[in-house]
Design a protein around this motif. Sequence first.
Motif, PDB file in Angstrom:
ATOM      1  N   ALA A  18     -31.832  22.856 -71.116  1.00  0.00           N
ATOM      2  CA  ALA A  18     -30.786  23.516 -72.215  1.00  0.00           C
ATOM      3  C   ALA A  18     -30.706  22.352 -73.455  1.00  0.00           C
ATOM      4  O   ALA A  18     -30.482  21.191 -73.216  1.00  0.00           O
ATOM      5  CB  ALA A  18     -29.334  23.493 -71.463  1.00  0.00           C
ATOM      6  N   GLY A  19     -30.656  22.421 -74.190  1.00  0.00           N
ATOM      7  CA  GLY A  19     -31.172  21.545 -75.626  1.00  0.00           C
ATOM      8  C   GLY A  19     -31.805  21.273 -76.702  1.00  0.00           C
ATOM      9  O   GLY A  19     -31.716  20.141 -77.177  1.00  0.00           O
ATOM     10  N   GLY A  20     -32.471  21.191 -75.229  1.00  0.00           N
ATOM     11  CA  GLY A  20     -34.430  21.013 -76.032  1.00  0.00           C
ATOM     12  C   GLY A  20     -34.953  19.969 -75.555  1.00  0.00           C
ATOM     13  O   GLY A  20     -36.038  19.788 -76.325  1.00  0.00           O
ATOM     14  N   ASP A  21     -34.259  19.487 -75.048  1.00  0.00           N
ATOM     15  CA  ASP A  21     -35.006  18.278 -74.597  1.00  0.00           C
ATOM     16  C   ASP A  21     -36.072  18.225 -73.187  1.00  0.00           C
ATOM     17  O   ASP A  21     -36.036  20.028 -72.909  1.00  0.00           O
ATOM     18  CB  ASP A  21     -34.113  17.229 -74.024  1.00  0.00           C
ATOM     19  CG  ASP A  21     -33.257  17.013 -75.169  1.00  0.00           C
ATOM     20  OD1 ASP A  21     -34.077  16.489 -76.181  1.00  0.00           O
ATOM     21  OD2 ASP A  21     -32.207  16.195 -74.202  1.00  0.00           O
ATOM     22  N   ARG A  22     -36.572  17.941 -72.919  1.00  0.00           N
ATOM     23  CA  ARG A  22     -36.847  17.812 -70.983  1.00  0.00           C
ATOM     24  C   ARG A  22     -36.854  16.960 -69.978  1.00  0.00           C
ATOM     25  O   ARG A  22     -36.692  16.454 -70.675  1.00  0.00           O
ATOM     26  CB  ARG A  22     -38.859  17.885 -71.301  1.00  0.00           C
ATOM     27  CG  ARG A  22     -40.011  18.231 -72.741  1.00  0.00           C
ATOM     28  CD  ARG A  22     -40.985  18.899 -72.350  1.00  0.00           C
ATOM     29  NE  ARG A  22     -41.728  19.538 -71.016  1.00  0.00           N
ATOM     30  CZ  ARG A  22     -41.394  20.511 -70.739  1.00  0.00           C
ATOM     31  NH1 ARG A  22     -41.235  21.474 -72.086  1.00  0.00           N
ATOM     32  NH2 ARG A  22     -41.963  20.826 -70.030  1.00  0.00           N
ATOM     33  N   ARG A  72     -34.671  30.033 -63.221  1.00  0.00           N
ATOM     34  CA  ARG A  72     -35.904  30.429 -63.807  1.00  0.00           C
ATOM     35  C   ARG A  72     -35.189  31.624 -65.339  1.00  0.00           C
ATOM     36  O   ARG A  72     -36.427  31.232 -65.557  1.00  0.00           O
ATOM     37  CB  ARG A  72     -36.647  31.625 -63.308  1.00  0.00           C
ATOM     38  CG  ARG A  72     -37.134  30.903 -61.508  1.00  0.00           C
ATOM     39  CD  ARG A  72     -37.989  32.174 -61.527  1.00  0.00           C
ATOM     40  NE  ARG A  72     -38.999  31.752 -60.438  1.00  0.00           N
ATOM     41  CZ  ARG A  72     -40.349  32.071 -59.916  1.00  0.00           C
ATOM     42  NH1 ARG A  72     -40.076  33.121 -60.069  1.00  0.00           N
ATOM     43  NH2 ARG A  72     -41.154  31.177 -58.791  1.00  0.00           N
ATOM     44  N   ASP A  73     -33.958  31.158 -66.104  1.00  0.00           N
ATOM     45  CA  ASP A  73     -33.814  30.929 -67.327  1.00  0.00           C
ATOM     46  C   ASP A  73     -34.257  30.742 -67.936  1.00  0.00           C
ATOM     47  O   ASP A  73     -34.567  29.827 -67.806  1.00  0.00           O
ATOM     48  CB  ASP A  73     -31.874  31.080 -67.281  1.00  0.00           C
ATOM     49  CG  ASP A  73     -30.978  32.234 -65.559  1.00  0.00           C
ATOM     50  OD1 ASP A  73     -31.287  33.541 -65.448  1.00  0.00           O
ATOM     51  OD2 ASP A  73     -30.892  31.601 -64.973  1.00  0.00           O
ATOM     52  N   PRO A  74     -34.184  31.927 -68.975  1.00  0.00           N
ATOM     53  CA  PRO A  74     -34.899  30.878 -70.157  1.00  0.00           C
ATOM     54  C   PRO A  74     -34.097  30.015 -70.794  1.00  0.00           C
ATOM     55  O   PRO A  74     -32.611  29.812 -70.880  1.00  0.00           O
ATOM     56  CB  PRO A  74     -35.069  31.980 -71.331  1.00  0.00           C
ATOM     57  CG  PRO A  74     -34.322  33.986 -70.795  1.00  0.00           C
ATOM     58  CD  PRO A  74     -34.288  33.037 -69.045  1.00  0.00           C
ATOM     59  N   VAL A  75     -34.686  28.668 -71.656  1.00  0.00           N
ATOM     60  CA  VAL A  75     -34.068  28.078 -72.146  1.00  0.00           C
ATOM     61  C   VAL A  75     -32.386  28.182 -73.193  1.00  0.00           C
ATOM     62  O   VAL A  75     -31.489  27.945 -72.611  1.00  0.00           O
ATOM     63  CB  VAL A  75     -34.502  26.720 -72.930  1.00  0.00           C
ATOM     64  CG1 VAL A  75     -33.584  26.512 -73.708  1.00  0.00           C
ATOM     65  CG2 VAL A  75     -35.439  26.147 -72.621  1.00  0.00           C
ATOM     66  N   LYS A  76     -33.178  29.431 -73.861  1.00  0.00           N
ATOM     67  CA  LYS A  76     -31.456  30.063 -74.783  1.00  0.00           C
ATOM     68  C   LYS A  76     -30.319  30.403 -74.232  1.00  0.00           C
ATOM     69  O   LYS A  76     -29.131  30.171 -73.932  1.00  0.00           O
ATOM     70  CB  LYS A  76     -31.912  31.389 -75.279  1.00  0.00           C
ATOM     71  CG  LYS A  76     -33.101  30.666 -77.136  1.00  0.00           C
ATOM     72  CD  LYS A  76     -32.911  31.725 -77.618  1.00  0.00           C
ATOM     73  CE  LYS A  76     -34.163  31.497 -78.887  1.00  0.00           C
ATOM     74  NZ  LYS A  76     -33.888  31.004 -79.578  1.00  0.00           N
ATOM     75  N   LYS A  77     -30.713  30.884 -72.374  1.00  0.00           N
ATOM     76  CA  LYS A  77     -29.653  31.380 -71.360  1.00  0.00           C
ATOM     77  C   LYS A  77     -28.916  30.654 -71.445  1.00  0.00           C
ATOM     78  O   LYS A  77     -27.956  30.075 -70.794  1.00  0.00           O
ATOM     79  CB  LYS A  77     -29.803  32.299 -70.686  1.00  0.00           C
ATOM     80  CG  LYS A  77     -29.231  33.076 -69.566  1.00  0.00           C
ATOM     81  CD  LYS A  77     -29.985  34.095 -68.481  1.00  0.00           C
ATOM     82  CE  LYS A  77     -28.357  34.638 -68.470  1.00  0.00           C
ATOM     83  NZ  LYS A  77     -29.173  35.411 -67.629  1.00  0.00           N
TER      84      LYS A  77
END
Length: 155
Positions: A18-22, A72-77
């Motif tokens: 979440a937030g676009g990092d890794r 397993r949820d997508p990052v946007k969720k």
Amino acid sequence: MTDIVEGQPAPAFDMATAGGDRVSLDALKGRKVVLYFYPKADTPGCTTEGQDFSALIAEFDKAGATVIGVSRDPVKKLDRFKAKHDLRVVLASDEPEDVTEAWGVWVEKKLYGREYMGVERATFLIDGAGVVRRVWRKVSVKGHAAEVLAAVQSI
């Protein structure tokens, strides 16, 4: 199914957050890592678990631990879940599904007589050298974050 046991090297991971990092195990070398797997963002048990870990995040940090919730949820969720509930833990997406497989938490479940595959609620404590020190399977949410914190503080 992979059976992760205490004393073995932790399987590597590298996931979008979440937030676009890794986040990756390699990048956290030297720190303790609490890796908790939960079935689905924004469901009652998963929300409570995230809030409980978030409430103790300062104590985990003081003990030298990074707390990572994995689904397993997508990052946007995960972005929406984190913002809606003001979660302070790292939320990682295993949308490619390789991390839940490697950690042995993609399991057969039963609900109302129906069998299906899903993420087992499980937590793993990894020390700074990358060794699994504690394993909690089939986690009951109530009191779990405090129990994990006590384990983190003891190593």
